[in-house]
Motif scaffolding. Structure first.
Motif, mmCIF file in Angstrom:
data_model
loop_
_atom_site.group_PDB
_atom_site.id
_atom_site.type_symbol
_atom_site.label_atom_id
_atom_site.label_comp_id
_atom_site.label_asym_id
_atom_site.label_seq_id
_atom_site.Cartn_x
_atom_site.Cartn_y
_atom_site.Cartn_z
ATOM 1 N N VAL A 33 -12.172 -7.206 4.272
ATOM 2 C CA VAL A 33 -11.754 -7.836 5.687
ATOM 3 C C VAL A 33 -10.271 -7.735 5.635
ATOM 4 C CG1 VAL A 33 -11.889 -10.111 6.587
ATOM 5 C CG2 VAL A 33 -13.976 -8.906 5.730
ATOM 6 N N LEU A 34 -9.547 -8.072 4.539
ATOM 7 C CA LEU A 34 -8.088 -8.280 4.645
ATOM 8 C C LEU A 34 -7.552 -6.905 4.795
ATOM 9 C CD1 LEU A 34 -7.472 -10.726 1.392
ATOM 10 C CD2 LEU A 34 -7.171 -11.128 3.778
ATOM 11 N N TRP A 35 -8.334 -5.659 4.235
ATOM 12 C CA TRP A 35 -7.738 -4.282 4.651
ATOM 13 C C TRP A 35 -7.778 -4.092 6.138
ATOM 14 C CZ3 TRP A 35 -10.163 0.495 5.780
ATOM 15 C CH2 TRP A 35 -9.101 1.530 5.487
ATOM 16 N N PRO A 51 -15.538 -9.453 -4.318
ATOM 17 C CA PRO A 51 -14.000 -8.637 -3.958
ATOM 18 C C PRO A 51 -14.186 -7.715 -2.873
ATOM 19 C CG PRO A 51 -14.502 -9.044 -6.391
ATOM 20 C CD PRO A 51 -15.664 -9.425 -5.716
ATOM 21 N N LEU A 52 -15.342 -6.867 -3.050
ATOM 22 C CA LEU A 52 -15.384 -5.833 -1.945
ATOM 23 C C LEU A 52 -15.340 -6.481 -0.732
ATOM 24 C CD1 LEU A 52 -18.665 -3.820 -3.269
ATOM 25 C CD2 LEU A 52 -16.189 -3.156 -3.261
ATOM 26 N N LEU A 53 -16.267 -7.649 -0.243
ATOM 27 C CA LEU A 53 -15.986 -8.271 1.097
ATOM 28 C C LEU A 53 -14.677 -8.818 1.305
ATOM 29 C CD1 LEU A 53 -17.561 -9.486 3.367
ATOM 30 C CD2 LEU A 53 -17.939 -11.604 2.011
ATOM 31 N N LEU A 80 -5.480 -4.088 -3.754
ATOM 32 C CA LEU A 80 -6.005 -5.167 -3.181
ATOM 33 C C LEU A 80 -7.199 -5.569 -3.647
ATOM 34 C CD1 LEU A 80 -5.877 -7.393 -1.159
ATOM 35 C CD2 LEU A 80 -6.837 -5.666 0.480
ATOM 36 N N TRP A 81 -8.175 -4.858 -3.747
ATOM 37 C CA TRP A 81 -9.440 -5.059 -4.417
ATOM 38 C C TRP A 81 -9.244 -5.176 -6.182
ATOM 39 C CZ3 TRP A 81 -12.102 -2.386 -8.710
ATOM 40 C CH2 TRP A 81 -13.106 -2.791 -8.958
ATOM 41 N N LEU A 82 -8.752 -4.773 -6.777
ATOM 42 C CA LEU A 82 -8.496 -4.945 -8.166
ATOM 43 C C LEU A 82 -7.986 -6.348 -8.337
ATOM 44 C CD1 LEU A 82 -6.782 -1.680 -9.536
ATOM 45 C CD2 LEU A 82 -9.048 -2.510 -10.185
ATOM 46 N N TRP A 83 -6.972 -6.953 -7.757
ATOM 47 C CA TRP A 83 -6.237 -8.361 -7.830
ATOM 48 C C TRP A 83 -7.430 -9.188 -7.345
ATOM 49 C CZ3 TRP A 83 -2.818 -9.469 -11.421
ATOM 50 C CH2 TRP A 83 -2.012 -8.414 -11.734
ATOM 51 N N THR A 84 -8.107 -8.838 -6.332
ATOM 52 C CA THR A 84 -9.081 -9.827 -5.839
ATOM 53 C C THR A 84 -10.143 -10.276 -6.663
ATOM 54 O OG1 THR A 84 -8.549 -9.140 -3.429
ATOM 55 C CG2 THR A 84 -10.634 -10.326 -3.705
#
Length: 326
Positions: A82-84, A76-78, A95-99
């Motif tokens: 990247v998406l951010w 999720p961090l990676l 974004l991180w929580l849902w990923t």
């Protein structure tokens, strides 16, 4: 689960993310989160590329480190990072929580297959496999497709997918109940069984059955509580010999024994070669056992060739091996 199911799970989770006010209030965050849930639902299976190397490496490592606790934290961090960078206006925390939820669900649902995962690494290398859901379950896949179609035709995704997940939760409970009934029936059929392995199929009431007693291996099928035993093999341990020890050093046989809990063996002497064959008893199909490991050794007990994987005929095995004795 299979790739298709993981994809529809990721899309559905992206729709459910609209229950989050932060996600729903920003179209850019919504886009980023849906991308995150889809990618996150696939990321742990990146180790599928190991198949390009060889089956031995794939069998030994698939659903291993990429499904471990550190991986569930790092993916999720990676992905969200990247998406951010691509969509900096997106809310990074949500974004991180849902990923993270997408990655976690991927690993979690894989535990319910008969293959399982090494989800407890680095604390344990034990394979966690509950064996209640087939790798591809048409009911789970179909329920997701229905939910996505409802969303496509304009229904609110949040209640749609909440109902969908509630139905799937009940379905999992039913699968555990059926599995328990099958195991009890196998125990009544084979009272001296010390270990019972039941594996799901794509059909709700049909299960593959393998059992181990002190003296025999049993292979059969279950339809609900009805048990049919097709094969019974005398339980004979691998002999202690230089030939067997040399064969088990081979990467293909070593990978096979690390994966298969119940197998029988055959040793054949040809003119100038020995063949050591291990046969997994969990996957009987049309009177054939397709998951095998084979090694050929010369008279100096050196490996000439070897293979492990799914083979449905001797002709195909000949093609996989560089040489097949007559």
């Amino acid at each position: 689960m299979d790739t298709g199911t993981h994809i529809v799970m990721g899309i559905a989770l992206g729709g459910l993310a609209l229950a989050d006010p932060v996600v729903a209030s920003s179209s850019l965050t919504t886009t980023a989160v849906i991308a995150g849930t889809i990618i996150g639902s696939q990321a742990p299976d990146i180790d599928t590329v190991l198949k390009l190397r060889n089956n031995a490496v794939y069998i030994r490592h698939h659903r291993g480190i990429t499904h471990s606790i550190p991986a569930v934290l790092l993916w999720p961090l990676l992905i969200s990072g990247v998406l951010w960078l691509i969509i900096p206006e997106a809310n990074l925390l949500h974004l991180w929580l849902w990923t993270f939820l997408a990655v976690f669900l991927h690993v979690f649902v894989d535990i319910f297959n008969s293959y399982g995962t090494q989800a407890l690494r680095p604390f344990s290398r034990k394979w966690v496999a509950l064996g209640v859901i087939n790798t591809f379950d048409p009911i789970i896949f179909g329920i997701h497709i229905v939910g996505l179609l409802f969303w496509m035709f304009g229904t609110n995704p949040v209640p749609t997918f909440l109902i969908m997940y509630a139905v799937i939760f009940v379905y999992y409970i039913l699968r555990f109940a059926v599995q328990s009934a099958v195991k009890n029936s196998v125990k009544h059929t084979i009272p001296d069984a010390d270990e019972i392995i039941v594996a799901p199929t794509m059909k709700f009431f049909q299960w593959r059955v393998a059992a181990i007693s002190k003296t025999h291996h049993y292979v059969g099928r279950a339809y609900g509580r009805s048990i049919s035993i097709y094969d019974k093999f005398e339980k004979v341990p691998l002999p202690e010999s230089d030939l067997v020890n040399a064969a088990l050093e081979d990467k293909n046989l070593s990978a096979f024994t690390s994966f298969s809990p119940i197998f029988r063996w055959e040793i054949t002497k040809f003119e100038k070669l020995y063949e050591v064959r291990l046969i997994d008893l969990r996957y009987r199909s049309n009177d054939y056992y397709p998951f095998v490991a084979v090694a050929h050794l010369n008279e100096e007990l050196e490996i000439v060739n070897s293979y492990t994987g799914w083979i449905f005929s001797e002709d195909k095995l000949r093609k996989k091996l560089d040489y097949m004795p007559n």
